[in-house]
Structure formats: structure tokens, C-alpha cells
Design a protein around this motif. Structure first.
Motif, PDB file in Angstrom:
ATOM      1  N   GLY A 103       0.876  -0.917   0.130  1.00 18.20           N
ATOM      2  CA  GLY A 103       0.292  -0.073  -0.158  1.00 18.20           C
ATOM      3  C   GLY A 103       0.808   1.309   0.063  1.00 18.20           C
ATOM      4  N   PRO A 104       0.610   2.546  -0.073  1.00 20.57           N
ATOM      5  CA  PRO A 104       0.669   3.426  -0.192  1.00 20.57           C
ATOM      6  C   PRO A 104       1.863   3.984   1.078  1.00 20.57           C
ATOM      7  CG  PRO A 104      -1.621   4.179  -0.054  1.00 20.57           C
ATOM      8  CD  PRO A 104      -1.203   2.851  -0.419  1.00 20.57           C
ATOM      9  N   GLY A 105       3.387   4.230   0.919  1.00 14.19           N
ATOM     10  CA  GLY A 105       4.176   4.431   2.103  1.00 14.19           C
ATOM     11  C   GLY A 105       4.204   5.583   3.117  1.00 14.19           C
ATOM     12  N   LEU A 106       2.455   5.957   2.768  1.00 11.81           N
ATOM     13  CA  LEU A 106       2.739   6.675   4.067  1.00 11.81           C
ATOM     14  C   LEU A 106       1.166   6.486   5.131  1.00 11.81           C
ATOM     15  CD1 LEU A 106       2.898   9.539   6.007  1.00 11.81           C
ATOM     16  CD2 LEU A 106       1.139  10.554   4.283  1.00 11.81           C
ATOM     17  N   ALA A 107       1.625   5.890   6.120  1.00 10.56           N
ATOM     18  CA  ALA A 107       0.818   5.811   7.205  1.00 10.56           C
ATOM     19  C   ALA A 107      -0.732   6.023   7.293  1.00 10.56           C
ATOM     20  CB  ALA A 107       1.279   4.423   8.343  1.00 10.56           C
ATOM     21  N   PRO A 108      -1.620   6.247   7.598  1.00  7.73           N
ATOM     22  CA  PRO A 108      -2.725   7.241   8.399  1.00  7.73           C
ATOM     23  C   PRO A 108      -2.473   7.674   9.248  1.00  7.73           C
ATOM     24  CG  PRO A 108      -3.925   5.340   6.821  1.00  7.73           C
ATOM     25  CD  PRO A 108      -2.438   4.632   7.124  1.00  7.73           C
ATOM     26  N   ALA A 109      -1.450   6.472  10.797  1.00  8.62           N
ATOM     27  CA  ALA A 109      -1.288   7.358  11.568  1.00  8.62           C
ATOM     28  C   ALA A 109      -0.216   7.987  12.113  1.00  8.62           C
ATOM     29  CB  ALA A 109      -1.406   5.876  12.520  1.00  8.62           C
ATOM     30  N   ALA A 110       0.417   8.008  10.732  1.00  6.22           N
ATOM     31  CA  ALA A 110       1.776   9.234  10.372  1.00  6.22           C
ATOM     32  C   ALA A 110       1.014  10.330  10.186  1.00  6.22           C
ATOM     33  CB  ALA A 110       2.188   9.035   8.913  1.00  6.22           C
ATOM     34  N   LEU A 111      -0.169  10.433   9.648  1.00  3.59           N
ATOM     35  CA  LEU A 111      -1.164  11.673   9.131  1.00  3.59           C
ATOM     36  C   LEU A 111      -1.334  12.260  10.315  1.00  3.59           C
ATOM     37  CD1 LEU A 111      -2.485  11.232   5.695  1.00  3.59           C
ATOM     38  CD2 LEU A 111      -0.527  12.656   5.937  1.00  3.59           C
ATOM     39  N   GLU A 112      -2.293  10.905  11.224  1.00  3.98           N
ATOM     40  CA  GLU A 112      -2.658  12.135  12.291  1.00  3.98           C
ATOM     41  C   GLU A 112      -2.246  12.643  12.963  1.00  3.98           C
ATOM     42  OE1 GLU A 112      -6.177  10.789  13.541  1.00  3.98           O
ATOM     43  OE2 GLU A 112      -6.839  11.302  11.559  1.00  3.98           O
ATOM     44  N   ALA A 113      -1.045  12.103  13.656  1.00  3.76           N
ATOM     45  CA  ALA A 113       0.077  12.557  14.187  1.00  3.76           C
ATOM     46  C   ALA A 113       0.660  13.725  14.139  1.00  3.76           C
ATOM     47  CB  ALA A 113       1.566  11.572  15.141  1.00  3.76           C
ATOM     48  N   ALA A 114       0.855  14.141  12.649  1.00  2.00           N
ATOM     49  CA  ALA A 114       1.511  15.295  12.235  1.00  2.00           C
ATOM     50  C   ALA A 114       0.883  16.261  13.035  1.00  2.00           C
ATOM     51  CB  ALA A 114       1.469  15.390  10.816  1.00  2.00           C
ATOM     52  N   ASP A 115       1.191  17.742  13.219  1.00  2.00           N
ATOM     53  CA  ASP A 115       0.970  18.332  13.692  1.00  2.00           C
ATOM     54  C   ASP A 115      -0.042  19.326  12.638  1.00  2.00           C
ATOM     55  OD1 ASP A 115       2.351  22.137  15.093  1.00  2.00           O
ATOM     56  OD2 ASP A 115      -0.037  20.775  14.433  1.00  2.00           O
ATOM     57  N   PRO A 116      -1.229  19.805  12.588  1.00  6.67           N
ATOM     58  CA  PRO A 116      -2.089  20.285  11.866  1.00  6.67           C
ATOM     59  C   PRO A 116      -1.702  21.623  11.181  1.00  6.67           C
ATOM     60  CG  PRO A 116      -3.612  19.778  13.320  1.00  6.67           C
ATOM     61  CD  PRO A 116      -2.158  19.326  13.480  1.00  6.67           C
ATOM     62  N   ALA A 117      -1.176  22.501  12.577  1.00  8.88           N
ATOM     63  CA  ALA A 117      -0.895  23.441  11.895  1.00  8.88           C
ATOM     64  C   ALA A 117       0.985  23.896  11.215  1.00  8.88           C
ATOM     65  CB  ALA A 117       0.104  24.396  12.938  1.00  8.88           C
ATOM     66  N   ALA A 118       1.378  22.385  11.237  1.00  8.37           N
ATOM     67  CA  ALA A 118       2.878  22.517  10.405  1.00  8.37           C
ATOM     68  C   ALA A 118       2.391  21.549   8.935  1.00  8.37           C
ATOM     69  CB  ALA A 118       3.892  21.707  10.843  1.00  8.37           C
ATOM     70  N   GLY A 119       1.541  21.132   8.716  1.00  8.95           N
ATOM     71  CA  GLY A 119       1.506  20.641   7.416  1.00  8.95           C
ATOM     72  C   GLY A 119       1.947  19.338   8.239  1.00  8.95           C
ATOM     73  N   ALA A 120       0.811  18.149   7.060  1.00  6.84           N
ATOM     74  CA  ALA A 120       1.739  16.797   7.034  1.00  6.84           C
ATOM     75  C   ALA A 120       3.428  16.711   6.603  1.00  6.84           C
ATOM     76  CB  ALA A 120       1.233  16.342   5.893  1.00  6.84           C
ATOM     77  N   ALA A 121       4.126  15.880   7.133  1.00 11.74           N
ATOM     78  CA  ALA A 121       5.391  16.110   6.713  1.00 11.74           C
ATOM     79  C   ALA A 121       5.378  15.010   5.286  1.00 11.74           C
ATOM     80  CB  ALA A 121       6.209  15.314   7.943  1.00 11.74           C
ATOM     81  N   THR A 122       4.828  15.393   4.277  1.00 12.65           N
ATOM     82  CA  THR A 122       5.335  15.229   2.913  1.00 12.65           C
ATOM     83  C   THR A 122       4.160  16.480   1.967  1.00 12.65           C
ATOM     84  OG1 THR A 122       4.251  13.161   1.206  1.00 12.65           O
ATOM     85  CG2 THR A 122       2.612  13.930   3.113  1.00 12.65           C
ATOM     86  N   GLU A 123       4.533  15.642   0.371  1.00  8.31           N
ATOM     87  CA  GLU A 123       4.070  16.415  -0.158  1.00  8.31           C
ATOM     88  C   GLU A 123       2.127  16.725  -0.041  1.00  8.31           C
ATOM     89  OE1 GLU A 123       5.384  19.263  -2.550  1.00  8.31           O
ATOM     90  OE2 GLU A 123       7.211  18.041  -1.436  1.00  8.31           O
ATOM     91  N   THR A 124       1.963  17.860  -0.815  1.00 15.85           N
ATOM     92  CA  THR A 124       0.546  16.888  -0.503  1.00 15.85           C
ATOM     93  C   THR A 124      -0.686  17.853  -2.042  1.00 15.85           C
ATOM     94  OG1 THR A 124       0.268  19.473   0.672  1.00 15.85           O
ATOM     95  CG2 THR A 124      -0.039  17.565   2.199  1.00 15.85           C
TER      96      THR A 124
END
Length: 224
Positions: A148-169
Motif C-alpha cells: 500500500g501507500p508508503g505513508l501510514a494514516p497514523a503518521a498523518l494523524e500524528a502530524a501537527d495540523p499547524a505545521a502540515g503533514a510531512a509530505t507533499e500534498t
């Protein structure tokens, strides 16, 4: 003195322009990528994750607001463009791969789903028949369907919304297709070479001015 001042003036104008050109070249988009938008906040919609790493890009994340009727609708609502090889069969997302393969070579856009705290699970139905739930995650990856995709949903949930996800969007925008004839790399080298020439010119002028002053020689206009 006037000639020396003029050379310094025009050199100072050219250097910032060259630096701007170099910055623009380094910011060139990778295959299939579009500007940033980010994951959905809480259960406000369906987060769509498109993994372009097998095509030379990054993991791209965007949000399909509301309650999309199907997985295909979620993909489109999140700002991605799709192309079909046959009706209902997605062969390209954001023009990647480009062109769509005419024959099956072992890779395709595999389709996945996940809850916020779970791993990716391959869908048993196509994107035109699935019914994603707000708050859930939809995933796409161009490979043989084994991962599956290399970015797990848990990683997105843990990311700081103010800083943005640690990936291209991703966000609604015109797709950027992979272009084998792209010469951005050679343009970047040409820009670097130009900056080197300008730096050498500026250094030469400064050395000449200092030598003349040290020797007590008059400047170009005949005045000391």
C-alpha cells in the motif's frame, strides 16, 4: 571611476536575477505532483493518499470534503485528475504514468483503504463501487498491488495540523505530467555557471579598483 561604478551597478542587478532563476529551477515539480492542500481535519471528509514514489514522485495527500459517493469521486473531489484505459479502469492519476500503458506490464494503480489507526487494506471492489466513510483514508499506489501507500494514516494523524503533514500534498490544479524531454537539470547547471562568471567579474573589478587606489593611479575618467 564612472566605468568602474557602472560595471559594479549592472553586476549587482544581474546577481539577484540569476539567483531567482536558480531558485525557480530547483522548485520544478516532480511527475504527477500538484500544489499543497493536506489531509482532512477530523471527520470533515475523506483523506486521499496517492503514492507516486514508484514513478519518481512523492506521497501526495489531499482532502475530499464531505461524503463522496464513491472512491473515484473522492479522488476527483480531492483535486486529482484521472484517465481511463478502458471505461472505469483508471490508468493514470495526475497524468502519471504518462502516457497510459497500452499493455499490462505488471504495475497498475492499486486501490487501498484504512481507518485512522489501522494499516492499509486492499479494496476488494473497484473505486467506482466503493463507499468511503468520512474520517477514513483512501490510498492509491502504482505498483504490482503487493504494497500500500508508503505513508501510514497514523503518521498523518500524528502530524501537527499547524505545521502540515510531512509530505507533499495535493489540491485542485492542473496536473503536471512527467516529460522525458525535460531539460530543467541542464538549465540549473547553466544558471550555476552564470552565477560563477558574475562572481568572478565582480571580484576582478574590486581587485582592479583596490590596486589603482593603492598605486595612486587615476580612475577611468582621469580623476583620482
Amino acid at each position: 571611476m564612472r566605468k568602474t561604478t557602472a560595471v559594479l551597478f549592472f553586476t549587482s542587478l544581474l546577481l539577484p536575477a540569476s539567483l531567482a532563476t536558480a531558485a525557480g529551477a530547483s522548485a520544478a515539480s516532480l511527475p504527477g505532483e500538484v500544489p499543497a492542500a493536506g489531509a482532512c481535519a477530523d471527520a470533515s471528509g475523506v483523506t486521499v493518499v496517492v503514492d507516486l514514489t514508484d514513478l519518481g514522485g512523492d506521497v501526495v495527500v489531499s482532502c475530499a470534503d464531505g461524503d463522496p459517493a464513491t472512491g473515484r469521486q473522492a479522488l476527483v473531489d480531492a483535486g486529482f485528475t484521472v484517465a481511463d484505459s478502458t471505461p472505469g479502469m483508471i490508468c493514470a492519476i495526475n497524468a502519471a504514468p504518462d502516457p497510459c500503458p497500452e499493455t499490462f506490464d505488471g504495475s497498475y494503480w492499486s486501490y487501498w483503504s484504512a481507518e485512522a489507526d489501522a494499516d492499509w487494506t486492499a479494496y476488494a471492489v473497484g473505486a467506482g463501487s466503493s463507499d468511503p466513510v468520512p474520517g477514513a483514508f483512501e490510498g492509491w499506489r502504482y505498483n504490482d498491488g503487493s504494497t500500500g501507500p508508503g505513508l501510514a494514516p497514523a503518521a498523518l494523524e500524528a502530524a501537527d495540523p499547524a505545521a502540515g503533514a510531512a509530505t507533499e500534498t495535493a489540491a485542485p490544479a492542473a496536473p503536471v505530467a512527467a516529460d522525458p524531454s525535460d531539460e530543467s537539470g541542464s538549465s540549473s547547471w547553466a544558471t550555476v555557471a552564470g552565477l560563477g562568471v558574475l562572481a568572478v567579474l565582480l571580484a576582478s573589478v574590486l581587485v582592479m579598483v583596490r590596486r589603482r587606489r593603492a598605486a595612486g593611479q587615476p580612475d577611468d575618467d582621469g580623476r583620482g
